[in-house]
Scaffold this motif. Structure first.
Motif, short mmCIF file in Angstrom:
data_model
loop_
_atom_site.label_atom_id
_atom_site.label_comp_id
_atom_site.label_asym_id
_atom_site.label_seq_id
_atom_site.Cartn_x
_atom_site.Cartn_y
_atom_site.Cartn_z
N CYS A 503 0.85 -1.18 0.00
CA CYS A 503 0.00 0.00 0.00
C CYS A 503 0.89 1.24 0.00
CB CYS A 503 -0.90 0.01 1.22
SG CYS A 503 -1.79 1.56 1.43
N ASN A 505 0.21 4.15 0.94
CA ASN A 505 0.03 4.98 2.13
C ASN A 505 0.66 4.38 3.36
OD1 ASN A 505 -1.65 6.64 0.65
ND2 ASN A 505 -3.43 5.39 1.17
N CYS A 506 0.66 3.07 3.42
CA CYS A 506 0.99 2.41 4.69
C CYS A 506 2.27 1.59 4.64
CB CYS A 506 -0.16 1.51 5.13
SG CYS A 506 -1.72 2.37 5.16
N CYS A 521 -5.65 -2.65 1.10
CA CYS A 521 -4.88 -2.51 2.31
C CYS A 521 -5.84 -2.66 3.48
CB CYS A 521 -4.20 -1.13 2.35
SG CYS A 521 -3.45 -0.79 3.94
N CYS A 524 -5.65 0.90 5.94
CA CYS A 524 -6.32 2.15 5.59
C CYS A 524 -7.54 1.90 4.74
CB CYS A 524 -5.35 3.09 4.88
SG CYS A 524 -4.93 2.57 3.22
ZN ZN Z 1 -2.99 1.42 3.54
#
Ligand code: ZN
Ligand code: ADP
Ligand code: ZN
Length: 790
Positions: A503, A505-506, A521, A524
């Protein structure tokens, strides 16, 4: 003038004081201005003189209630929460009130003077002709200008008149519906996926129906394509759902209590009317509910109120049914499907004393129940009692505190008690009551542990499990299969270069969901189309990680094509009323194999289930957390307990790569006391709860460099902290990067504090906060008694 502490719904460490000429009771809502913004606060302690001299106190603008909304006992609880959990008293207070009572505030201003001074010309120009104007709109029009300051001054000087309107924000629940616009399209003229979808839609022979009815078979993008072609439209429809009106048989169940149950009831009722915590430890299927019911009844007959907490309403439908049959008229069920309006009505009925029994998830502990006599926390070990956002409380621990404040009796029940509660029982703080057998001579299931190590390392199902399932299918009995991982595969990895699909973002590997051809994910929640080729090297071949429920389902369908399989996990749960459907279909024997995640681990009681298979017990064991063994024991024991609950003898098969792990061995024997002994000795050596208290400060920032600099500095300073305590009073871990180093675009570090007492934890946290001055660009949260250290 009187001075009041006012509790605001923001997370601050120090409460604010306001003044008023009026005598205002504690627990009513007041309107105040905070940083030039209107806010609703709860009125707290009153002072006859200014608490701190040399401060100009702001006036309370308006008193909103005649009577306190939060009674004195709940107020004490809120203050305790504020202190214990490091949230503000305000956040605790507002967690207790239904959302309807926390309306939006709209401030409107109108010019009342004819001559507008030069300094307000810019403000005046932003007004439409002679009209009242919303302050929020003025701020939008005059971005960057000190609008609030102008408004405040001009109002004080009498040029402007300010009015405030309160508007409750009731967001009605909506569900997406499909409406068929064109009924004449030939499905064969469409690409194959759209064709299938349209055939399904036409086959409904209804003009409108909920999208969820086909969402299992058709992906959203395909439906969307049909919408773009103008064949259908998708629209949201408001619903007032009566989600939990389960078909009650209307009949009260009559059972003859066995000796153990009788004894537990007698022992508990001996302490009736006073604060005392009881731990009811009863193996799965031992009939804890039948112990609760007469105790509840005896309180209600005396006109006292009862709060009954369960982990999640939707997951325990049979429990709710049982209580509806027993206490229908005076029962309030608090669940997430209520609209704000319904929630308010229910809250008022409880406050008036019309509902003497409330059943609900953790927030039900804040019910405004007058004359509270008894609190029961069923499945007290459940992690879902912990709220993971502010205020980060544990419903079970708050229940004990509320019992103490209200001098009420508290019962914690479980087949797999938390080690904290077990330890309290051993120390004599809680009283223990045991149910060691199942009623009516129903035997505990036979449990077999199957090692996946040698013979089956490439397989999902062992021969043992396959033949056990076949046997049940032949005999027309039901099977529950448990796999504590949803989705298709836990990860997707390039075969050539080893790249994991993560992911963005993560920075955590994403799950592969085959039915939607999507990567998701699970932290999130973001989804992406699954890549056709490796983003790193362009190769087309991938390996997939250990199987989730979707993959298990696919394999099952190949192995047992004749079986009727129902999958229940948080993906399928999006389908409306899936629980109800599952429930009915299991009861009517329309399902041969029920497959699911932990959502099926508790509360289900189906007499025809004679086999429970745990596909892979290691999923929870491999989590890097000191509670991994406890979780695994709980899950295995609870799931195993779903087998053989009636006269037919049950069987359980646990598949694992760790066949000799003590958590799995004790679970196979349903031996909680044995497990607790061993686990407690590990905990003692590692200074973990219940021997030590735990707190964690989580630091987050979008700027990794800045965060690292700060953490380096903090770690230097934290070293000194240890010296201010006697040896062994506290232990510090970190600051170090958290196991999930990045989530939702924020980098994460944490400092874990183990303390011998609550006081030492408090002192350590206060020192970190006060002396080490954390930079304001770094967001930190404090979690007391955390249930996860990820
Ligand atoms: Zn994520
Ligand atoms: P648990 O302890 O797992 O919560 P339950 O309370 O769900 O157990 O009870 C398991 C089953 O046993 C239920 O169907 C319940 O009605 C039944 N039961 C409980 N006590 C008795 C009893 N004394 N006689 C007959 N059946 C009982
Ligand atoms: Zn690659």
């Amino acid at each position: 003038m009187f001075y009041y502490e006012i509790y605001l719904p923001i997370n601050i460490l120090k409460e604010f004081y306001y003044c008023s000429p009026l005598e205002i009771p504690e627990g009513v809502r007041v309107l105040v201005s905070f940083n030039r913004k209107d806010m609703i606060g709860i009125c707290g302690t009153r002072f006859e003189s200014a608490p701190e001299k040399d401060i100009r106190y702001k006036q309370i603008i308006e008193v909103l209630d005649q009577q306190p909304l939060i009674d004195s006992q709940l107020m004490s609880l809120a203050k305790w929460m504020g202190e214990y959990y490091y949230c503000s008293t305000g956040t605790a207070c507002f967690a207790m009130l239904p959302a309807w009572l926390i309306p939006d505030i709209q401030a409107e201003v109108r010019w009342v003077a004819d001559n507008i001074p030069e300094k307000y010309k810019e403000l005046a120009n932003a007004f439409s002709e002679g009209q009242a104007q919303k302050v929020s709109e003025l701020r939008k029009k005059l971005k960057g200008k000190p609008v609030l300051q102008w408004v405040e001054k001009a109002t004080e000087e009498g040029y402007l008149e300010l009015n405030r309107k309160l508007s409750p924000k009731d967001k009605p629940k909506t569900v997406n519906y499909i409406h068929i616009i064109d009924k004449t399209v030939d499905p064969n003229s469409l690409p194959s996926k759209q064709k299938e979808a349209l055939q399904l839609i036409y086959a409904k022979s209804k003009e409108e129906f909920p999208l969820a009815e086909i969402s299992r078979d058709v992906s959203y993008s395909v439906v969307h394509a049909l919408e773009r072609k103008g064949i259908i439209s998708i629209f949201p429809r408001k619903i007032e759902r009566e989600f939990f009106r389960f078909e009650t048989s209307g009949l009260k169940k009559v059972v003859t209590l066995n000796e153990e149950q009788e004894r537990a009831i007698q022992e508990i009722l001996q302490h009736k009317g006073h604060f005392q915590v009881h731990l009811l430890y009863g193996i799965t299927g031992s009939g804890k509910t039948e112990v609760y019911i007469p105790i509840i009844r005896s309180y209600i007959q005396e006109g006292k109120g009862v709060i009954f907490l369960i982990p999640e309403i939707a997951l325990t439908p049979q429990m709710v049914e049982r209580f509806q049959a027993e206490f229908g008229d005076i029962l309030a069920i608090s669940h997430s499907q209520l609209s704000d309006r319904q929630r308010l009505e229910q809250w008022q009925r409880i406050a008036k004393g019309e509902c003497r029994l409330v059943i609900g998830a953790r927030s039900a502990i804040f019910s405004p129940m007058p004359n509270l006599g008894l609190i029961i926390v069923d499945e007290e070990h459940e992690q879902s009692y912990k709220q993971e956002n502010n205020p980060r409380y544990n419903g079970r621990d708050v229940a004990v505190m509320r019992g103490k404040i209200s001098d009420a009796q508290v019962i914690l029940g479980s087949a797999t008690p938390s080690l904290e509660s077990w330890y309290n029982q051993k120390k004599g703080k809680y009283l223990l009551h045991c149910l060691n057998s199942r009623p009516l001579d129903i035997k505990l299931p036979q449990v077999q542990i199957v090692s996946l190590c040698e013979d089956y390392s490439q397989q999902m199902f062992s021969d043992e499990l396959i033949s056990a399932i076949s046997f049940r299918l032949e005999r027309k009995e039901q099977v529950i299969l448990f796999q504590n991982r949803r989705g298709f595969s836990s990860y997707m990895q390039c075969l050539k270069c080893g790249e994991l699909i993560k992911c963005p973002n993560c920075d955590i590997s994403m799950y592969y969901h085959r039915d939607r051809e999507e990567m998701q994910c699970h932290y999130c929640g973001n989804t992406y189309p699954s890549p056709r080729k490796c983003p790193q090297c362009g190769s087309y071949s991938f390996v997939y990680g250990s199987p989730g429920t979707q993959k298990v389902e696919q394999t099952l369908r190949i192995l047992f094509p004749q079986a009727r399989i129902l999958r229940l996990d948080s993906d399928s749960a999006r389908q409306q009323d899936i629980y109800k459907i599952m429930f009915r279909r299991m009861k009517d024997k329309e399902v041969d194999i029920l497959l699911g995640t932990q959502m099926i681990s508790k509360g289900l009681d189906f007499p025809e289930v004679t086999l429970v298979g745990i596909v892979n017990a290691d999923i929870s064991l491999n989590i890097p957390d000191f509670r991994a063994a406890e979780r695994t024991f709980q899950l295995c024991t609870q799931v195993a307990g779903r087998s053989g609950r009636a006269d037919k003898e049950g069987e359980v098969i646990i598949q694992t790569y760790n066949p000799r792990h003590y958590a799995i061995i004790y679970a196979s024997k349903q031996d909680f006391p044995g497990f607790a002994e061993e686990e407690l000795s590990h905990r003692r050596h590692l200074y973990y709860p219940p021997y030590y208290r735990l707190a964690r400060i989580l630091f987050q920032s979008a700027d990794n460099n800045l965060l690292q600099e700060e953490m380096d500095e903090l770690s230097q300073k934290v070293k000194n902290l240890l010296n201010t305590f006697p040896q062994g009073e506290i232990f510090l871990l970190g600051p170090v990067p958290a196991p999930f180093t990045k989530m939702k675009n924020l980098y994460r570090w944490h400092l874990i504090i183990k303390g011998r007492t609550t006081q030492s934890i408090k002192k350590a946290i206060n020192t970190v906060l006060n002396e080490y001055k954390i930079s304001s660009t770094i967001h930190y949260t404090i979690d007391i008694d955390p249930t996860t250290l990820m």
